[in-house]
Design a protein around this motif. Structure first.
Motif, PDB file in Angstrom:
ATOM      1  N   PHE A 150       3.005   0.726   3.760  1.00 52.39           N
ATOM      2  CA  PHE A 150       1.851   0.442   2.917  1.00 52.39           C
ATOM      3  C   PHE A 150       2.235  -0.173   1.575  1.00 52.39           C
ATOM      4  CE2 PHE A 150       1.026   4.279   5.466  1.00 52.39           C
ATOM      5  CZ  PHE A 150      -0.049   3.838   6.223  1.00 52.39           C
ATOM      6  N   GLY A 151       3.538  -0.275   1.319  1.00 52.86           N
ATOM      7  CA  GLY A 151       4.006  -0.693   0.008  1.00 52.86           C
ATOM      8  C   GLY A 151       3.730  -2.142  -0.337  1.00 52.86           C
ATOM      9  N   PRO A 152       3.949  -2.476  -1.617  1.00 48.52           N
ATOM     10  CA  PRO A 152       4.378  -1.571  -2.683  1.00 48.52           C
ATOM     11  C   PRO A 152       3.278  -0.581  -3.061  1.00 48.52           C
ATOM     12  CG  PRO A 152       3.794  -3.681  -3.625  1.00 48.52           C
ATOM     13  CD  PRO A 152       3.718  -3.847  -2.138  1.00 48.52           C
ATOM     14  N   PRO A 153       3.651   0.559  -3.705  1.00 44.89           N
ATOM     15  CA  PRO A 153       2.638   1.548  -4.067  1.00 44.89           C
ATOM     16  C   PRO A 153       1.539   0.951  -4.945  1.00 44.89           C
ATOM     17  CG  PRO A 153       4.842   2.450  -4.338  1.00 44.89           C
ATOM     18  CD  PRO A 153       5.017   0.993  -4.077  1.00 44.89           C
ATOM     19  N   LYS A 154       0.330   1.465  -4.755  1.00 39.28           N
ATOM     20  CA  LYS A 154      -0.832   0.962  -5.486  1.00 39.28           C
ATOM     21  C   LYS A 154      -1.676   2.128  -5.969  1.00 39.28           C
ATOM     22  CE  LYS A 154      -0.978  -2.703  -1.981  1.00 39.28           C
ATOM     23  NZ  LYS A 154       0.041  -2.019  -1.142  1.00 39.28           N
ATOM     24  N   ARG A 155      -2.543   1.846  -6.917  1.00 35.56           N
ATOM     25  CA  ARG A 155      -3.560   2.795  -7.344  1.00 35.56           C
ATOM     26  C   ARG A 155      -4.772   2.671  -6.423  1.00 35.56           C
ATOM     27  NH1 ARG A 155      -1.962   6.506 -10.940  1.00 35.56           N
ATOM     28  NH2 ARG A 155      -4.139   6.731 -11.624  1.00 35.56           N
ATOM     29  N   PRO A 156      -5.519   3.748  -6.225  1.00 36.44           N
ATOM     30  CA  PRO A 156      -6.729   3.656  -5.405  1.00 36.44           C
ATOM     31  C   PRO A 156      -7.735   2.639  -5.928  1.00 36.44           C
ATOM     32  CG  PRO A 156      -6.119   5.943  -5.715  1.00 36.44           C
ATOM     33  CD  PRO A 156      -5.229   5.140  -6.617  1.00 36.44           C
ATOM     34  N   SER A 157      -7.683   2.327  -7.217  1.00 30.25           N
ATOM     35  CA  SER A 157      -8.581   1.320  -7.781  1.00 30.25           C
ATOM     36  C   SER A 157      -8.226  -0.102  -7.358  1.00 30.25           C
ATOM     37  CB  SER A 157      -8.572   1.410  -9.316  1.00 30.25           C
ATOM     38  OG  SER A 157      -7.251   1.264  -9.810  1.00 30.25           O
ATOM     39  N   ASP A 158      -7.045  -0.279  -6.806  1.00 27.94           N
ATOM     40  CA  ASP A 158      -6.614  -1.593  -6.314  1.00 27.94           C
ATOM     41  C   ASP A 158      -7.340  -1.890  -5.006  1.00 27.94           C
ATOM     42  OD1 ASP A 158      -5.167  -3.723  -5.072  1.00 27.94           O
ATOM     43  OD2 ASP A 158      -3.389  -3.199  -6.247  1.00 27.94           O
ATOM     44  N   GLU A 159      -7.955  -3.068  -4.905  1.00 27.87           N
ATOM     45  CA  GLU A 159      -8.705  -3.425  -3.699  1.00 27.87           C
ATOM     46  C   GLU A 159      -7.831  -3.415  -2.456  1.00 27.87           C
ATOM     47  OE1 GLU A 159     -10.651  -7.126  -4.288  1.00 27.87           O
ATOM     48  OE2 GLU A 159     -12.055  -6.365  -5.796  1.00 27.87           O
ATOM     49  N   HIS A 282       9.525  19.200   5.705  1.00 29.32           N
ATOM     50  CA  HIS A 282      10.724  18.938   4.910  1.00 29.32           C
ATOM     51  C   HIS A 282      10.318  18.383   3.549  1.00 29.32           C
ATOM     52  CE1 HIS A 282      12.810  19.201   8.768  1.00 29.32           C
ATOM     53  NE2 HIS A 282      11.990  18.276   9.231  1.00 29.32           N
ATOM     54  N   VAL A 283      11.203  18.512   2.573  1.00 23.42           N
ATOM     55  CA  VAL A 283      11.063  17.709   1.367  1.00 23.42           C
ATOM     56  C   VAL A 283      11.109  16.248   1.806  1.00 23.42           C
ATOM     57  CG1 VAL A 283      12.092  17.078  -0.838  1.00 23.42           C
ATOM     58  CG2 VAL A 283      12.221  19.457  -0.043  1.00 23.42           C
ATOM     59  N   THR A 284      10.195  15.430   1.292  1.00 21.19           N
ATOM     60  CA  THR A 284      10.121  14.036   1.725  1.00 21.19           C
ATOM     61  C   THR A 284       9.959  13.111   0.534  1.00 21.19           C
ATOM     62  OG1 THR A 284       9.103  14.682   3.831  1.00 21.19           O
ATOM     63  CG2 THR A 284       8.862  12.379   3.170  1.00 21.19           C
ATOM     64  N   ALA A 285      10.812  12.087   0.477  1.00 17.10           N
ATOM     65  CA  ALA A 285      10.682  11.025  -0.520  1.00 17.10           C
ATOM     66  C   ALA A 285      10.080   9.816   0.175  1.00 17.10           C
ATOM     67  CB  ALA A 285      12.042  10.675  -1.103  1.00 17.10           C
ATOM     68  N   ASP A 286       8.909   9.423  -0.273  1.00 17.27           N
ATOM     69  CA  ASP A 286       8.187   8.307   0.338  1.00 17.27           C
ATOM     70  C   ASP A 286       7.992   7.227  -0.725  1.00 17.27           C
ATOM     71  OD1 ASP A 286       6.587   6.597   1.749  1.00 17.27           O
ATOM     72  OD2 ASP A 286       5.046   8.065   2.262  1.00 17.27           O
ATOM     73  N   HIS A 287       9.020   6.415  -0.936  1.00 19.30           N
ATOM     74  CA  HIS A 287       8.945   5.355  -1.937  1.00 19.30           C
ATOM     75  C   HIS A 287       7.922   4.301  -1.540  1.00 19.30           C
ATOM     76  CE1 HIS A 287      12.537   6.726  -4.183  1.00 19.30           C
ATOM     77  NE2 HIS A 287      12.961   7.117  -2.995  1.00 19.30           N
ATOM     78  N   ASP A 288       7.619   4.218  -0.274  1.00 19.29           N
ATOM     79  CA  ASP A 288       6.661   3.223   0.215  1.00 19.29           C
ATOM     80  C   ASP A 288       5.253   3.489  -0.322  1.00 19.29           C
ATOM     81  OD1 ASP A 288       5.868   1.030   2.036  1.00 19.29           O
ATOM     82  OD2 ASP A 288       4.821   2.631   3.115  1.00 19.29           O
ATOM     83  N   THR A 289       4.867   4.750  -0.444  1.00 17.68           N
ATOM     84  CA  THR A 289       3.562   5.075  -1.011  1.00 17.68           C
ATOM     85  C   THR A 289       3.646   5.519  -2.470  1.00 17.68           C
ATOM     86  OG1 THR A 289       3.646   7.385  -0.254  1.00 17.68           O
ATOM     87  CG2 THR A 289       2.645   5.760   1.243  1.00 17.68           C
ATOM     88  N   GLY A 290       4.866   5.837  -2.947  1.00 14.57           N
ATOM     89  CA  GLY A 290       5.046   6.200  -4.349  1.00 14.57           C
ATOM     90  C   GLY A 290       4.946   7.674  -4.644  1.00 14.57           C
ATOM     91  N   VAL A 334      -2.984  12.297  -3.980  1.00 15.40           N
ATOM     92  CA  VAL A 334      -3.465  12.880  -2.723  1.00 15.40           C
ATOM     93  C   VAL A 334      -3.875  11.788  -1.740  1.00 15.40           C
ATOM     94  CG1 VAL A 334      -5.169  14.417  -1.688  1.00 15.40           C
ATOM     95  CG2 VAL A 334      -4.131  15.015  -3.881  1.00 15.40           C
ATOM     96  N   LEU A 335      -4.482  10.714  -2.227  1.00 23.02           N
ATOM     97  CA  LEU A 335      -4.839   9.623  -1.321  1.00 23.02           C
ATOM     98  C   LEU A 335      -3.604   8.892  -0.804  1.00 23.02           C
ATOM     99  CD1 LEU A 335      -8.040   8.146  -3.025  1.00 23.02           C
ATOM    100  CD2 LEU A 335      -7.905   9.451  -0.886  1.00 23.02           C
ATOM    101  N   ARG A 336      -2.577   8.772  -1.624  1.00 18.87           N
ATOM    102  CA  ARG A 336      -1.315   8.206  -1.130  1.00 18.87           C
ATOM    103  C   ARG A 336      -0.750   9.084  -0.015  1.00 18.87           C
ATOM    104  NH1 ARG A 336       0.885   7.088  -7.243  1.00 18.87           N
ATOM    105  NH2 ARG A 336       0.028   4.975  -7.489  1.00 18.87           N
ATOM    106  N   ALA A 337      -0.809  10.396  -0.222  1.00 15.58           N
ATOM    107  CA  ALA A 337      -0.324  11.308   0.818  1.00 15.58           C
ATOM    108  C   ALA A 337      -1.155  11.201   2.086  1.00 15.58           C
ATOM    109  CB  ALA A 337      -0.329  12.741   0.290  1.00 15.58           C
ATOM    110  N   SER A 338      -2.463  10.970   1.938  1.00 15.81           N
ATOM    111  CA  SER A 338      -3.317  10.868   3.121  1.00 15.81           C
ATOM    112  C   SER A 338      -3.070   9.582   3.904  1.00 15.81           C
ATOM    113  CB  SER A 338      -4.797  10.970   2.726  1.00 15.81           C
ATOM    114  OG  SER A 338      -5.234   9.800   2.069  1.00 15.81           O
ATOM    115  N   ARG A 339      -2.523   8.570   3.272  1.00 20.17           N
ATOM    116  CA  ARG A 339      -2.118   7.374   4.011  1.00 20.17           C
ATOM    117  C   ARG A 339      -0.941   7.706   4.932  1.00 20.17           C
ATOM    118  NH1 ARG A 339      -3.690   1.639   3.229  1.00 20.17           N
ATOM    119  NH2 ARG A 339      -4.515   2.395   5.214  1.00 20.17           N
TER     120      ARG A 339
END
Length: 445
Positions: A150-159, A282-290, A334-339
């Motif tokens: 889904f990257g790069p990470p975005k804000r939910p306000s981004d279309e 597990h502990v998870t680093a998701d740089h794709d969603t930020g 939370v929305l990044r996590a839901s992606r």
């Protein structure tokens, strides 16, 4: 937590070998390590109990995924303090001892995963165990994950936030030795109790108002009740207040690497229905969603920010900052996590905390002496150094002992051998006068 059992300091003035400012995890560990070397130490803190500052709300993740070799070495050595915690503490604590939950850590990979690949190369060089997971491995072990990129990470306000993924993850790197500590404040209390057995004193509800000087060197601290605590060594482990203390000491301007307080939020949401993330995750680093996330008690998931470029840094006054969870950052994380976990959902009730990081210019801590003889710093630590609690205390005690014994650390940087791994720890890498390092410029530095 109960306050210290050691004798209360007398009014007026007291004399010690060292004053440690800050009773968070690293301050308490420094107090313990100096005390075990025969120093008479007092640890002072403006809060009511050990670990009540930024330590209290630490995500308490134990990992080794740093951008630099010295950072990885320090964290790998630091792991072994957690693995040997009861033996390291060596005393009973009426509140019990912390638990290290070794659930492992994932770094999700995309085609442009620079930071995880740098980490992987360092792990190979240092013989730190890891596993390469395919998407099939990921699907089998964590079926709740969407494999989209889904990257790069975005804000939910981004279309473009809800756009279909442009591609897929290419897998993950799994570190089986990683995990998290169940109670960061209890960690500081354990260290306090161990230090008290060695003769250390703790003074709470005591704010430092000045750094005393005599003969061109540090000579102790003045407290808000007028008490002067005299000591030839003062150690700044004040977390988000570290730059305030450095300015009191007159060393702020002379340090090439500066620190600032940054406001951060972590949020807690229930695990997707039908999956027990507390025991299976597990502990998870998701740089794709930020974001990063880890298991949390009650089959919940704790979510924090990976500091993506689209999230403006929230620099803060450490004495006046908003401690409420904000609608904007709650939705973003939370929305990044839901992606990544489509069945996660977004609870109506916001649950989480807002607290401060103590951030250096390159996100690497400063463990060093200063231009003021006798004044030392363990700063730029909160956010990504809780995992190094034990080894950071050891590094500071070894550094202070060596410099006070005549070592010119600026010209001949100290190198110590890890007591558990035997690896050389290059203390000079954490210098106040280093050139900013090439890091991820985030909590993952």
């Amino acid at each position: 937590m109960n306050q210290a059992r050691s004798p209360a300091l007398r009014g007026g003035s007291d004399v010690f070998d060292a004053v440690v400012i800050g009773a968070g995890a690293i301050g308490a560990a420094t107090t313990l390590e100096l005390s075990r070397r025969g120093w008479r130490v007092v640890c002072v803190d403006k809060n009511a109990a050990a670990g009540s500052g930024s330590t209290l709300n630490s995500s308490a993740i134990v990992r080794f995924s740093y951008s630099t070799k010295p950072g990885v070495v320090l964290a790998w050595e630091g792991l072994h303090y957690w693995l040997n915690w009861p033996e390291y503490i060596g005393v009973d604590d009426e509140s019990g001892l912390i638990e290290f939950r070794q659930c492992g850590k994932l770094m999700l990979l995309t085609d442009d995963s620079d930071h995880p690949q740098r980490v992987r190369a360092l792990w190979q060089e240092l013989d730190i165990p890891f596993e390469d997971w395919s998407l099939q491995d990921l699907a089998q072990r964590l079926p709740i994950f969407d494999h989209g990129s889904f990257g790069p990470p975005k804000r939910p306000s981004d279309e473009a936030f809800w756009d279909e993924p442009a591609g897929k993850l290419i897998g993950a790197i799994y570190s089986p030795s990683a995990g998290y500590v169940n109670d960061p404040q209890l960690c500081a209390h354990n260290l306090q109790r161990a230090a008290e057995v060695e003769g250390a004193h703790f003074r709470f509800n005591s704010q430092v108002t000045d750094i005393l000087r005599s003969g061109g060197r540090a000579a102790g601290v003045e407290l808000d009740d007028g008490t002067e605590v005299h000591a030839p060594v003062v150690v700044n482990v004040a977390g988000p207040h570290s730059n305030v203390i450095n300015q009191m000491a007159g060393v702020y301007d002379s340090m090439k690497i500066k620190t600032r307080a940054m406001r951060h939020e972590v949020h807690i949401v229930p695990s997707p229905e039908g999956f027990d993330y507390e025991s299976e995750g597990h502990v998870t680093a998701d740089h794709d969603t930020g974001i990063y996330f880890r298991p949390e008690v009650g089959n919940n998931i704790l979510i924090g920010s990976a500091d993506p470029a689209c999230d403006e840094p929230d620099w803060a006054d450490p004495d006046h900052f908003d401690e409420t969870v904000s609608e904007g950052q709650w939705e973003a994380q939370v929305l990044r996590a839901s992606r990544r976990m489509p069945e996660l959902g977004v609870p109506h009730q916001k649950k989480g905390v807002a607290d401060l990081y103590d951030v250096s210019d390159d996100w690497i801590p400063v463990y060093d002496r200063t231009e003021l003889d006798g004044f030392y710093v363990a700063i730029g630590t909160s956010g990504n150094q809780f995992k190094n609690t034990g080894i950071a205390g050891c590094v500071m005690a070894e550094l202070i002992t060596a410099v006070e014994g005549g070592l010119d650390h600026d010209r001949d940087p100290l190198v110590i051998e890890g007591r558990y791994t035997g690896l050389p720890i290059e203390v000079g890498f954490f210098s106040r006068n280093r050139d900013p390092a090439n890091t991820s410029m985030s909590v993952f530095a």
